[in-house]
Design an enzyme around this catalytic site. Structure first.
Site, PDB file in Angstrom:
ATOM      1  CG  ASP A   1       0.181  -1.251   2.948  1.00 44.30           C
ATOM      2  OD1 ASP A   1      -0.872  -0.814   3.431  1.00 44.30           O
ATOM      3  OD2 ASP A   1       1.099  -0.521   2.523  1.00 44.30           O
TER       4      ASP A   1
ATOM      5  CE  LYS B   1      -1.472   3.125   0.748  1.00 42.54           C
ATOM      6  NZ  LYS B   1      -1.664   3.823   2.024  1.00 42.54           N
TER       7      LYS B   1
ATOM      8  N   GLY C   1       6.484   3.616   8.379  1.00 43.62           N
ATOM      9  CA  GLY C   1       7.792   3.216   8.907  1.00 43.62           C
ATOM     10  C   GLY C   1       7.744   2.186  10.015  1.00 43.62           C
TER      11      GLY C   1
ATOM     12  N   GLY D   1       2.741  -1.127   6.526  1.00 44.09           N
ATOM     13  CA  GLY D   1       2.782  -1.176   5.070  1.00 44.09           C
ATOM     14  C   GLY D   1       3.738  -2.237   4.602  1.00 44.09           C
ATOM     15  CB  SER D   2       7.094  -1.917   3.129  1.00 45.94           C
ATOM     16  OG  SER D   2       6.614  -0.735   2.516  1.00 45.94           O
TER      17      SER D   2
END
Lengths: 291, 174
Positions: free
Chosen positions: A23, A80, A213, A234-235
């Protein structure tokens, strides 16, 4: 000459296998991800952990920002759309991105229906918690599947649950009779041919990545050992203290997932991982969006 | 004969399945010391920036491998970048995924194969030392120099083994 066929859509996903999709929210981050060895980037306005913190409605990103990211890297760019928001999907197709993620991380636009992905030239990836959900998405035209996990938590437990669930349901098909397969197809709401194909292949008929996650090299190697074809982070990267270092380490752990010595070596001295969240404490469970 | 498939990232499983059809023994290559065990190497499709980064990190010295190497798509870019084949490559030459396509590739021996081109590169300069083995329209898409062969498409995504058979022939010649 054939263009935009399902073979080409699933084919691009096969080229991403064994890789890490990251991301990114700016062109600079996209370049860091590419240099670190990402196989693709997911262009979005806020990473899932910020979406979780900020609340409100999360929508498709600003096309300007997607275009900036697209022009700053040579690797594939994904973006997205909200679940069921077929116009956001049309916009992403008009922007000529490489893959669309119909994602539960954004606020769903339709509580009953997903986008009819057969109508698009651009391939789609969708999240799933179990085999039925994965097959419904594939039946709608998804060319790649990922676990939903629980995005923005830095907690891998839900991704593990979803992958193990899918695997056990695939193994269970092995011993099923024709009649039982028909019952399963009804339960999953998909054509029985698709269920039979999975029984035969003993895996999904499309590439299946881990997502939701994943925060450490060990998390990535864990998901690969559980049978995933690659990893979305992602994060986990840009919310950590050393994004470039962590990104590289996760890429190496994904390649060498079966080599604990290398995974140990790359895990050394990475600094702080993103702060994690317990699933029980969450107000919003993104994985429950869409079925 | 034992063939190594570079298994750092990309479509290495697809190459392995296709070679099984030809009864060729394969091993996944993840570290440079494994190169000693094999008679030839395939660098699969994938993302060339990722594969190059991982090759460098684990200090693969392909220049000293001295055996036949076949690169498909990203593998073709990797071999050109490392200077193992003397061609220039234009990456994503046809455009993004929207412009990926399947079309006939005409081999020099008269055979036709299904060419799967995904965000494919183009070979844009050729000198006399480069032998053209396959064309799509007028574009060279399968070429060889000494014991290095590169394809800008993905024979590993089809059921046809003809291109892989050409590579096996090269290994036997050496």
């Amino acid at each position: 000459m054939e263009e935009n066929t399902y073979e080409l859509k699933t084919g691009l996903a096969k080229m991403l296998k064994g890789g890490v999709i990251m991301d990114v929210v700016t062109a600079d981050q996209a370049r860091i991800a590419e240099t670190a060895g990402a196989v693709a980037v997911m262009a979005l306005e806020r990473v899932p952990s910020d979406i979780r913190k900020d609340g409100g409605v999360a929508r498709m990103s600003d096309p300007k920002m997607i275009k900036e990211i697209k022009s700053s890297v040579t690797i594939p760019v994904m973006a997205k759309t909200r679940i069921g928001h077929f116009v956001e999907a049309q916009i992403l197709e008009a922007l000529e991105i490489d893959y669309i993620d119909e994602s539960e991380v954004l606020t769903p636009a339709d509580e009953n229906a997903h986008v009819n992905k057969h109508n698009y030239k651009i391939p789609f990836v969708c999240g799933a918690r179990n085999l039925g959900e994965a097959l419904r998405r594939i039946n709608e035209g998804a060319a790649m599947i990922r676990t939903k996990g629980e995005a923005g938590t830095g907690n891998v437990v839900e991704a593990v649950r979803h992958m193990k669930q899918m695997t056990s349901e695939i193994v269970a098909l092995k011993t099923m009779s024709e009649d039982e397969l028909n019952v399963k197809a009804k339960e999953y709401q998909v054509p029985v041919e698709l269920v039979k194909q999975v029984k035969e292949l003993q895996r999904l008929p499309v590439v299946n990545f881990a997502a939701g996650g994943i925060a450490t090299p060990a998390d990535a190697a864990l998901m690969m050992q559980l049978g995933c074809d690659g990893v979305f982070v992602g994060s986990g990267i840009f919310k950590s203290s050393d994004p470039a270092g962590r990104a590289k380490a996760i890429v190496q752990a994904t390649t060498h997932f079966n080599n604990p010595k290398i995974v140990a070596e790359v895990s050394e001295g990475l600094g702080e991982a993103m702060a994690g969240l317990e699933i029980d404490t969450l107000d919003v469970k993104m994985a429950e969006r869409g079925n | 004969m034992k063939l190594g498939i570079l298994a750092l990232q990309g479509s290495f499983h697809e190459h392995i399945s296709l070679l099984k059809k030809l009864d060729v023994e394969t091993i996944q290559i993840k570290l440079p010391e494994q190169l000693n065990e094999i008679d030839g190497l395939i660098i699969p499709g994938g993302e060339s920036t990722t594969i190059l980064q991982l090759l460098e990190k684990y200090k693969f010295n392909l220049k000293e491998f001295n055996k036949a190497i076949f690169g498909t798509c990203a593998g073709c870019i990797v071999l050109a970048e490392l200077g193992l084949i003397d061609v220039k490559i234009e990456r994503n030459a046809y455009g993004c995924q929207l412009y990926s396509f399947v079309d006939d590739v005409l081999l020099e021996n008269g055979d036709k194969v299904r060419g799967v081109f995904i965000r494919a590169p183009k070979i844009i300069n050729l000198n006399d030392e480069i032998e053209i083995l396959g064309k799509h329209n007028e574009d060279p898409v399968l070429v060889k120099q000494n014991n290095i062969m590169v394809a800008t498409f993905h024979p590993e995504l089809t059921k046809e083994t003809k291109v892989h058979e050409l590579f096996l022939g090269m290994i036997k010649e050496n």
